[in-house]
Design a protein around this motif. Structure first.
Motif, short mmCIF file in Angstrom:
data_model
loop_
_atom_site.label_atom_id
_atom_site.label_comp_id
_atom_site.label_asym_id
_atom_site.label_seq_id
_atom_site.Cartn_x
_atom_site.Cartn_y
_atom_site.Cartn_z
N GLU A 183 0.85 -1.19 0.00
CA GLU A 183 0.00 0.00 0.00
C GLU A 183 0.88 1.25 0.00
O GLU A 183 1.88 1.31 0.70
N SER A 184 0.47 2.24 -0.78
CA SER A 184 1.26 3.48 -0.86
C SER A 184 0.36 4.63 -1.27
O SER A 184 -0.86 4.46 -1.41
N ARG A 185 0.95 5.78 -1.46
CA ARG A 185 0.21 6.93 -1.95
C ARG A 185 0.87 7.39 -3.25
O ARG A 185 2.09 7.36 -3.39
N PHE A 186 0.02 7.82 -4.19
CA PHE A 186 0.50 8.26 -5.49
C PHE A 186 0.14 9.73 -5.66
O PHE A 186 -1.02 10.12 -5.47
N GLU A 187 1.13 10.54 -6.02
CA GLU A 187 0.91 11.97 -6.16
C GLU A 187 0.44 12.30 -7.57
O GLU A 187 1.10 11.97 -8.56
N LEU A 188 -0.71 12.95 -7.66
CA LEU A 188 -1.27 13.36 -8.93
C LEU A 188 -0.60 14.64 -9.43
O LEU A 188 0.26 15.21 -8.76
N ALA A 189 -0.99 15.10 -10.60
CA ALA A 189 -0.31 16.22 -11.26
C ALA A 189 -0.32 17.50 -10.42
O ALA A 189 0.64 18.28 -10.44
N ASP A 190 -1.40 17.71 -9.64
CA ASP A 190 -1.50 18.93 -8.84
C ASP A 190 -1.02 18.73 -7.41
O ASP A 190 -1.19 19.61 -6.56
N GLY A 191 -0.43 17.57 -7.12
CA GLY A 191 0.09 17.30 -5.79
C GLY A 191 -0.87 16.57 -4.88
O GLY A 191 -0.46 16.12 -3.79
N HIS A 192 -2.15 16.42 -5.28
CA HIS A 192 -3.10 15.67 -4.47
C HIS A 192 -2.69 14.19 -4.47
O HIS A 192 -2.39 13.62 -5.52
N ALA A 193 -2.68 13.57 -3.30
CA ALA A 193 -2.24 12.18 -3.19
C ALA A 193 -3.44 11.25 -3.07
O ALA A 193 -4.39 11.53 -2.33
N ILE A 194 -3.39 10.15 -3.81
CA ILE A 194 -4.43 9.13 -3.72
C ILE A 194 -3.79 7.83 -3.24
O ILE A 194 -2.59 7.61 -3.40
N ARG A 195 -4.62 6.96 -2.64
CA ARG A 195 -4.12 5.65 -2.21
C ARG A 195 -4.01 4.72 -3.41
O ARG A 195 -4.81 4.78 -4.34
N ARG A 196 -3.02 3.84 -3.35
CA ARG A 196 -2.94 2.76 -4.32
C ARG A 196 -2.43 1.51 -3.62
O ARG A 196 -1.82 1.59 -2.54
N ASP B 15 -12.08 15.82 -14.26
CA ASP B 15 -11.05 15.88 -13.22
C ASP B 15 -10.55 14.47 -12.92
O ASP B 15 -9.34 14.24 -12.75
N TRP B 16 -11.47 13.52 -12.86
CA TRP B 16 -11.11 12.14 -12.59
C TRP B 16 -10.38 11.50 -13.77
O TRP B 16 -9.42 10.75 -13.57
N THR B 17 -10.82 11.76 -14.99
CA THR B 17 -10.14 11.14 -16.13
C THR B 17 -8.74 11.72 -16.31
O THR B 17 -7.84 11.02 -16.75
N ALA B 18 -8.55 12.99 -15.95
CA ALA B 18 -7.20 13.57 -15.99
C ALA B 18 -6.30 12.89 -14.96
O ALA B 18 -5.12 12.60 -15.23
N ASP B 19 -6.86 12.64 -13.77
CA ASP B 19 -6.10 11.90 -12.75
C ASP B 19 -5.74 10.51 -13.25
O ASP B 19 -4.60 10.03 -13.07
N LEU B 20 -6.70 9.85 -13.89
CA LEU B 20 -6.45 8.51 -14.40
C LEU B 20 -5.35 8.54 -15.46
O LEU B 20 -4.47 7.67 -15.47
N ALA B 21 -5.39 9.52 -16.34
CA ALA B 21 -4.36 9.62 -17.38
C ALA B 21 -2.97 9.78 -16.77
O ALA B 21 -1.99 9.17 -17.22
N LEU C 94 -2.02 8.80 -13.69
CA LEU C 94 -1.67 7.53 -13.07
C LEU C 94 -1.32 6.50 -14.14
O LEU C 94 -0.33 5.76 -14.00
N TRP C 95 -2.10 6.44 -15.20
CA TRP C 95 -1.88 5.46 -16.26
C TRP C 95 -0.49 5.59 -16.87
O TRP C 95 0.22 4.59 -17.04
N ASN C 96 -0.09 6.80 -17.19
CA ASN C 96 1.21 7.00 -17.83
C ASN C 96 2.35 6.58 -16.93
O ASN C 96 3.32 5.94 -17.37
N ALA C 97 2.26 6.92 -15.64
CA ALA C 97 3.31 6.54 -14.70
C ALA C 97 3.31 5.03 -14.47
O ALA C 97 4.37 4.39 -14.46
#
Length: 322
Positions: free
Chosen positions: A19-32, A101-107, A109-112
């Motif tokens: 379990e970890s946290r992933f930082e999105l483009a604007d710095g908001h962190a989500i769990r993964r 907003d969600w699909t941008a976050d997904l993009a 995450l997807w690329n990384a």
């Protein structure tokens, strides 16, 4: 509340998981959560996104199943729900400014994720997660080798009225009151699971009970109804997917799992999507399956898992295989 009695402990994070946290483009962190495999031995990689109000703990059993079949598996929370913060005016209501907003976050995450995991790369989503991965695919933000949709929210269950009318009513509700206010009532106690909710989700009482167990152990996972802003944006995004040519331009193989007994999302819309997708396939269930097909009783769930395995083995063979 009894613990599960089968071979997999659905109330424990698998030993192989990280379990970890992933930082999105604007710095908001989500769990993964990741279930990796040894280098050079992977069947490929699957990225799974859950539905509205969901959290990845509900799908540990399925993630572990795929991992056991050699896949590197990753799942993540959406921004604004589960352990990935909140976007509304309280800690219970699920809100979003726009589905883009969600699909941008997904993009992001997807690329990384794609750069760090072995191929072939498969994108999977349940319910709202199925809608969002489909939206990202249609909008050209992700490029999976194949996609799997479990009870996708291509359309929502509700009154048999034109989508434009339903959207108009939801838009009006965001004008006459705060868009962040709850669009429906769940129970007398905010965030508490409503009575008979299991009738909408699964016939499997033990798997249903797992959700409440995790909510008690990890209170940050608790979420109730969606906001009127969420409802309005959901209809807007559904209208975007309904446009002529949206599905027809997709060249990726897509497997849709859907049930005619679904009372949360539109089975008919899912069937139409499978028909419109040039490489779309459908596994249809009836009264034996409720909305959470991957959390159903064993015979139903096994049929779904077997169907996914057969589909992926056929359309995305392991890289390097003859």
């Amino acid at each position: 509340m009894p613990a599960p009695q089968d071979g997999f402990d659905r109330r424990t994070i698998p030993a192989a998981a990280r379990e970890s946290r992933f930082e999105l483009a604007d710095g908001h962190a989500i769990r993964r959560i990741d279930l990796p495999v040894s280098a050079g031995t992977a069947r490929g990689s699957i990225l799974f996104l859950p539905g509205r109000g969901d959290f990845y703990e509900k799908y540990l059993e399925t993630l572990d199943h795929w991992h056991g079949h050699g896949w590197h598996v990753t799942a993540a929370d959406w921004r604004g729900q589960a352990g990935s913060g909140r976007l509304g005016s309280d800690t219970i209501t699920g809100h979003i400014g726009d589905f883009s907003d969600w699909t941008a976050d997904l993009a992001h995450l997807w690329n990384a994720w794609k750069a760090e995991t072995p191929g072939p790369h498969v994108l999977a989503g349940h319910s709202m997660g199925g809608h969002l991965v489909t939206r990202a695919l249609v909008d050209g933000q992700v490029d999976p080798d194949a996609m799997v949709l479990s009870a996708p929210m291509i359309g929502m269950s509700g009154p048999p009225l034109p989508l434009t009318l339903l959207h108009g009513v939801a838009r009006l509700m965001t004008v006459i009151g705060a868009p962040t206010r709850p669009a429906w009532k769940w129970s007398e106690k905010p965030g508490e699971l409503p009575a008979k909710r299991s009738d909408l989700l699964t016939h499997d009482a033990a798997r249903y009970a797992d959700e409440a167990w995790w909510r008690e152990r990890r209170p940050e996972l608790v979420m109730g109804p969606g906001s009127w802003g969420w409802v309005e944006r959901a209809y807007a995004s559904a209208r975007r997917l309904a446009r002529a040519g949206a599905f027809e331009k997709v060249t990726v193989p897509v497997l849709v799992l859907s049930t005619s007994a679904d009372r949360l999302v539109s089975h008919d819309a899912a069937v139409r999507a499978a028909q419109r997708l040039p490489k779309g396939e459908l596994i249809a269930f009836g009264d034996e399956a409720r909305h959470e097909i991957l959390r159903e009783v064993d015979p139903v769930r096994q049929r779904a898992l077997d169907g996914i395995t057969e589909f992926l083995d056929r359309v995305v063979p392991k890289e390097g295989a003859a």
